[in-house]
Scaffold this motif. Structure first.
Motif, PDB file in Angstrom:
ATOM      1  N   ARG A   1      34.451  46.187  31.225  1.00  0.00           N
ATOM      2  CA  ARG A   1      33.384  45.269  30.791  1.00  0.00           C
ATOM      3  C   ARG A   1      33.286  45.208  29.270  1.00  0.00           C
ATOM      4  O   ARG A   1      32.961  44.165  28.705  1.00  0.00           O
TER       5      ARG A   1
ATOM      6  N   THR B   1      36.569  40.819  33.972  1.00  0.00           N
ATOM      7  CA  THR B   1      35.749  40.741  35.173  1.00  0.00           C
ATOM      8  C   THR B   1      36.120  41.911  36.086  1.00  0.00           C
ATOM      9  O   THR B   1      37.276  42.330  36.135  1.00  0.00           O
TER      10      THR B   1
ATOM     11  N   SER C   1      35.744  43.255  40.054  1.00  0.00           N
ATOM     12  CA  SER C   1      35.380  42.948  41.432  1.00  0.00           C
ATOM     13  C   SER C   1      35.633  44.180  42.293  1.00  0.00           C
ATOM     14  O   SER C   1      36.725  44.741  42.268  1.00  0.00           O
TER      15      SER C   1
END
Length: 68
Positions: free
Chosen positions: A32, A37, A39
């Motif tokens: 981050r 991103t 997931s």
């Protein structure tokens, strides 16, 4: 009314989620900070993605338009 044992299943699920988040916290924080991103794909499994690859894909498509 909840079936017998539903409270235990909910407790186990919440503890598994907490363990998963703790297990991957350092890697998630690092990703981050890089503006990637993150997931969750399973227990202890993540999919990290650098959004700069979108730019590479767009440039390749533009390059194909201008090649003869």
């Amino acid at each position: 009314m909840n079936p017998p044992g539903a409270a235990w299943l909910l407790l186990i699920k919440s503890r598994m989620t907490m363990a998963d988040l703790a297990l991957c916290a350092d890697q998630d924080r690092w990703a981050r900070e890089l503006k990637w991103t993150v997931s969750r794909t399973g227990f202890g499994a993540r999919h990290y993605r650098d959004p700069r690859f979108d730019l590479v894909r767009e440039l390749e498509e533009v390059g194909r338009l201008f090649t003869v």
